[in-house]
Write an enzyme that holds these catalytic residues in place. Sequence first.
Site, PDB file in Angstrom:
ATOM      1  N   LYS A   1     -40.047 106.952 -63.506  1.00  0.00           N
ATOM      2  CA  LYS A   1     -40.953 107.783 -64.290  1.00  0.00           C
ATOM      3  C   LYS A   1     -41.072 107.215 -65.706  1.00  0.00           C
ATOM      4  O   LYS A   1     -40.068 106.838 -66.319  1.00  0.00           O
ATOM      5  CB  LYS A   1     -40.402 109.216 -64.324  1.00  0.00           C
ATOM      6  CG  LYS A   1     -41.293 110.254 -64.977  1.00  0.00           C
ATOM      7  CD  LYS A   1     -40.625 111.619 -64.862  1.00  0.00           C
ATOM      8  CE  LYS A   1     -41.486 112.716 -65.497  1.00  0.00           C
ATOM      9  NZ  LYS A   1     -40.842 114.046 -65.354  1.00  0.00           N
TER      10      LYS A   1
ATOM     11  N   SER B   1     -43.997 117.347 -63.605  1.00  0.00           N
ATOM     12  CA  SER B   1     -44.452 116.201 -64.365  1.00  0.00           C
ATOM     13  C   SER B   1     -44.107 114.844 -63.721  1.00  0.00           C
ATOM     14  O   SER B   1     -44.574 113.795 -64.184  1.00  0.00           O
ATOM     15  CB  SER B   1     -43.841 116.226 -65.773  1.00  0.00           C
ATOM     16  OG  SER B   1     -42.426 116.180 -65.728  1.00  0.00           O
TER      17      SER B   1
ATOM     18  N   SER C   1     -40.062 120.101 -62.581  1.00  0.00           N
ATOM     19  CA  SER C   1     -40.866 118.897 -62.817  1.00  0.00           C
ATOM     20  C   SER C   1     -40.674 117.818 -61.768  1.00  0.00           C
ATOM     21  O   SER C   1     -41.526 116.950 -61.603  1.00  0.00           O
ATOM     22  CB  SER C   1     -40.533 118.302 -64.187  1.00  0.00           C
ATOM     23  OG  SER C   1     -40.627 119.276 -65.193  1.00  0.00           O
TER      24      SER C   1
END
Length: 585
Positions: A182, A257, A281
């Site tokens: 990420k 996210s 997330s």
Amino acid sequence: MILHSLACNAPRIADEERSWGRAGRGFLGRKKPRGMEVALSFATILYTDLRSSSVEMFNTVTKGIIKVIMIFATLIIIPITRIRARKSRQPCPPIGNDLLMLPASEVSRRIRRKKVTSEEVVRAYITRCKEVNPAINAVVEARYEAALREARQVDDSVRSGGRTEEEIAKDTPLLGIPVTVKESIAVRGMSHSVGWKREQPITAQEDADVVKRVRKAGAIPILVSNTPEMCMYWETYNKVTGMTWNPYDTKRSAGGSSGGEAALLGSGASLLSLSSDIGGSARLPAMFCGVFGHKPSPGWISTEGHLPNCDDENWTTFFSIGPMVRYAEDLPVLLKTMCRSESIASKLDRKVFVKDIKFFYMEDDCGSVMTNTVDPEIKTGIHRLVRHLEKTHGTKVQKVEMRDMRFAFEVATAILLGINGADTIFTRGNDRREWKSVSVEALKFLFGKSCHTFPNIVYGILKKFADMSPRSHYENMVEKNKMLKKQFEELLGDNGVLIYPTFVSAASYPFEFLCKICSVSYMMIFNSLGLPVTQCPIGLNRNGLPIGLQVVANAGCDVLSITVAQEIERAFGGWVPPPPKNRIV
């Protein structure tokens, strides 16, 4: 009543104005309160008066108002998103390389035994990333050539015969395995702007602690993936990379996210992923994209090198970096390599048998008016698992009702907004606790002049409102959180798990999530409680979209939820490749 309240509280308003003056300068550098902050001060005073007269009635009315707003928002948003969804999009291409269908444990075994080379594996995943990215838009920046060089070095070391297969497995259990990261987690030399449109994009100067650890275990980072701006939403969209799409239906959201990571995993373009979780997330996109996501116990994994970060002592209870994988059997080895110490990692060596675990389940939030109804297919999935456990392992799965879970949204939101000192778009310079004007940025957004996204603006407004709310309200929520955590400790002990919905529905079209945003409490409550959770896929719904459930354990008992995740994978198949064509609903 309103005028009386304002008159009686005029001195306090003046104090708050001076306080806001210290917090940040207005236009022309004058220390004075800004319009939005003053308005919020009035709202806070009214809130205090109402609370003193009837807090329960006020809470009920507030919830009702929010519910009505959400209903009207749904009536407006849904038709618009469905019209937008008529636009055709490129589907995720089918997987054509059998090497991509193997779990990491098997791939690493083949590399150690010289049945396949790391270069072959890394090249296969690079090819797949290039193949799917036009459809899902998940890659921010790649390091493909560097990864191939590192893969060739791995192959040279294996061919040299300097270590036995057993020694390689012990010292470098992820040797030669590609891993995706990420973008919020620093990878040396790679983009680290986290979706923030800047004049000078951020490049990571060194690896985050967790990246150093997986590298040491032999893994090879191949790219950094998309996030919403500053990881500040449950859909992955920003003004730099754009929207990340769901591989099962490229008209739908991948979640957020950690949506870039989930989309890559779900499409078969990644095998192991480093993600993060502050309110679901990692778990929400993992569910939307049909993979496994684990939120570990607080303190197990270092957050060093993550952006945003925070200096509040409560941050590492609420926020965590964690693994996301396609195959549940890969969870323990990846999580062990990510742990900050050997003593923590050794807890995952505990041998657990499914028949010895105590199982409990809930299929809703015990009557909260804030959340949406759980989709019947998700409830059916929970019931299928219950029947499997009882029939196959002879264990009794007990349905429980924890009435305090109806306060999950209020509790988790209050505690999250009570965290200070986090990196945000409003941070002024190097001081995380000094903010730029929220009202100015909000006005710029309304007139289309802001470079930031809507969720970040809303966070600033909510944070300022929370800071001005009565301290007693926050303390009340903290106390409810403590009571709820104690209930979990007593219920689950050191050998029990709770089966619970991850979210109320499968992946939605972009921006429809606004209609269900209060339902993030299904995930976020476990952040505020500091409990480890594993999201597990349980198949596809009638529209060919993944659905899933959470397995929750007490702090330090991650091995229990991971053991159950592996059982779910054996019983229900785990990750299922995306269908050849998008389904149009």
